[in-house]
Design an enzyme around this catalytic site. Structure first.
Site, PDB file in Angstrom:
ATOM      1  N   LYS A 129       0.862  -1.187   0.000  1.00 14.71           N
ATOM      2  CA  LYS A 129       0.000   0.000   0.000  1.00 14.71           C
ATOM      3  C   LYS A 129       0.896   1.233   0.000  1.00 14.71           C
ATOM      4  O   LYS A 129       1.769   1.392   0.861  1.00 14.71           O
ATOM      5  CB  LYS A 129      -0.867  -0.016   1.262  1.00 14.71           C
ATOM      6  CG  LYS A 129      -2.311   0.329   1.038  1.00 14.71           C
ATOM      7  CD  LYS A 129      -3.089   0.101   2.318  1.00 14.71           C
ATOM      8  CE  LYS A 129      -4.494   0.623   2.204  1.00 14.71           C
ATOM      9  NZ  LYS A 129      -5.190   0.546   3.487  1.00 14.71           N
TER      10      LYS A 129
HETATM   11  O1  G3P Z   1      -7.748   1.335   5.385  1.00 20.76           O
HETATM   12  C1  G3P Z   1      -8.124   2.451   4.638  1.00 20.76           C
HETATM   13  C2  G3P Z   1      -9.480   2.971   4.985  1.00 20.76           C
HETATM   14  O2  G3P Z   1     -10.434   1.976   4.761  1.00 20.76           O
HETATM   15  C3  G3P Z   1      -9.586   3.637   6.332  1.00 20.76           C
HETATM   16  O3  G3P Z   1     -10.891   3.919   6.664  1.00 20.76           O
HETATM   17  O4  G3P Z   1     -12.486   4.407   8.478  1.00 20.76           O
HETATM   18  O5  G3P Z   1     -10.097   5.157   8.729  1.00 20.76           O
HETATM   19  O6  G3P Z   1     -11.631   6.273   7.093  1.00 20.76           O
HETATM   20  P1  G3P Z   1     -11.286   5.004   7.796  1.00 20.76           P
END
Ligand code: G3P
Length: 217
Positions: A83
């Site tokens: 990533k």
């Molecule tokens: O892992 C990337 C993403 O899905 C993070 O989500 O909930 O931290 O905005 P969030």
């Protein structure tokens, strides 16, 4: 449409993997830090549970560091996807890494323009953050649908991972918007699997069956 879990928690991964619905896992530095365990060990254990892509993020902010880290982390397991955060350094790193056969997931994508650049750099996966856009009053799913149309029209091979999923409707909207994958927090996955009418239906079937058995006995 594939379903990934967005977590570094092994119990959550084991549980959803046992349902037979899990195609992969994404992690990020915040999710790994939450578990308080060694990064490499966590990724290796996830790879033991799930036979599919497992995203591990780099911490470096410059292309040379990203490439070096990616070389190391991609050696942890054949299913590891690297990533990489979006930006000039990220694009440069992705183009080099994909050229070397190391699959990358461009993360922190917040616009179709960033998505198109990621695709041109050759990213195997592109992760628009739907929920974080919704949080600031921008329609996050619009980025997914616009990017999906562009990838399709110009036959670009990247797969869209709808990320930052906040609720079950996001998953269905992502599917209808052309995302290839949604990466879903465990809490949202739990909401997807349950429905009050399912619970009521099971209760009714069981109590009818118990009454029937009592009448016969
Ligand atoms: O892992 C990337 C993403 O899905 C993070 O989500 O909930 O931290 O905005 P969030």
């Amino acid at each position: 449409m594939e379903l990934y879990l967005d977590t570094a928690n092994l119990d959550e991964i084991r549980e959803v993997a046992s349902w037979g619905v899990l195609s992969g896992v994404t992690t990020n530095p915040s999710l790994v830090a939450k578990e308080g365990r060694d990064f490499r060990t966590v990724i290796a254990e996830i790879c033991d549970i799930v036979d599919g892509p497992v995203s591990a993020e780099v911490i470096s902010t410059d292309r040379a560091g990203m490439i070096r880290e990616a070389g190391e982390k991609s050696g942890w397991h054949e299913n590891v996807v690297i990533k990489i955060p979006m930006g000039p350094e990220g694009l440069a790193a992705v183009s080099v890494l994909e050229g070397r056969g190391i699959r990358c997931n461009m993360t922190l994508v917040f616009s179709a323009e960033q998505g198109l650049l990621s695709a041109r750099a050759g990213a195997s996966y592109i992760s628009p953050f739907v929920g974080r856009l919704d949080d600031i009053g921008v329609d996050g799913m619009e980025v997914v649908s616009t990017l999906a149309e562009i990838l399709e029209r110009y036959d670009l091979g990247s797969k869209i991972i709808a990320a930052s999923i906040r609720h079950p409707a996001h998953v269905i909207d992502a599917a209808l918007s052309g995302a290839h994958i949604a990466t879903i927090p465990y809490k949202v996955m739990q909401k997807m699997v349950s429905h009050p009418l399912t619970d009521r239906g099971i209760e009714a079937f069981l109590s009818d069956w118990a009454r029937h058995s009592g009448e016969k006995g």
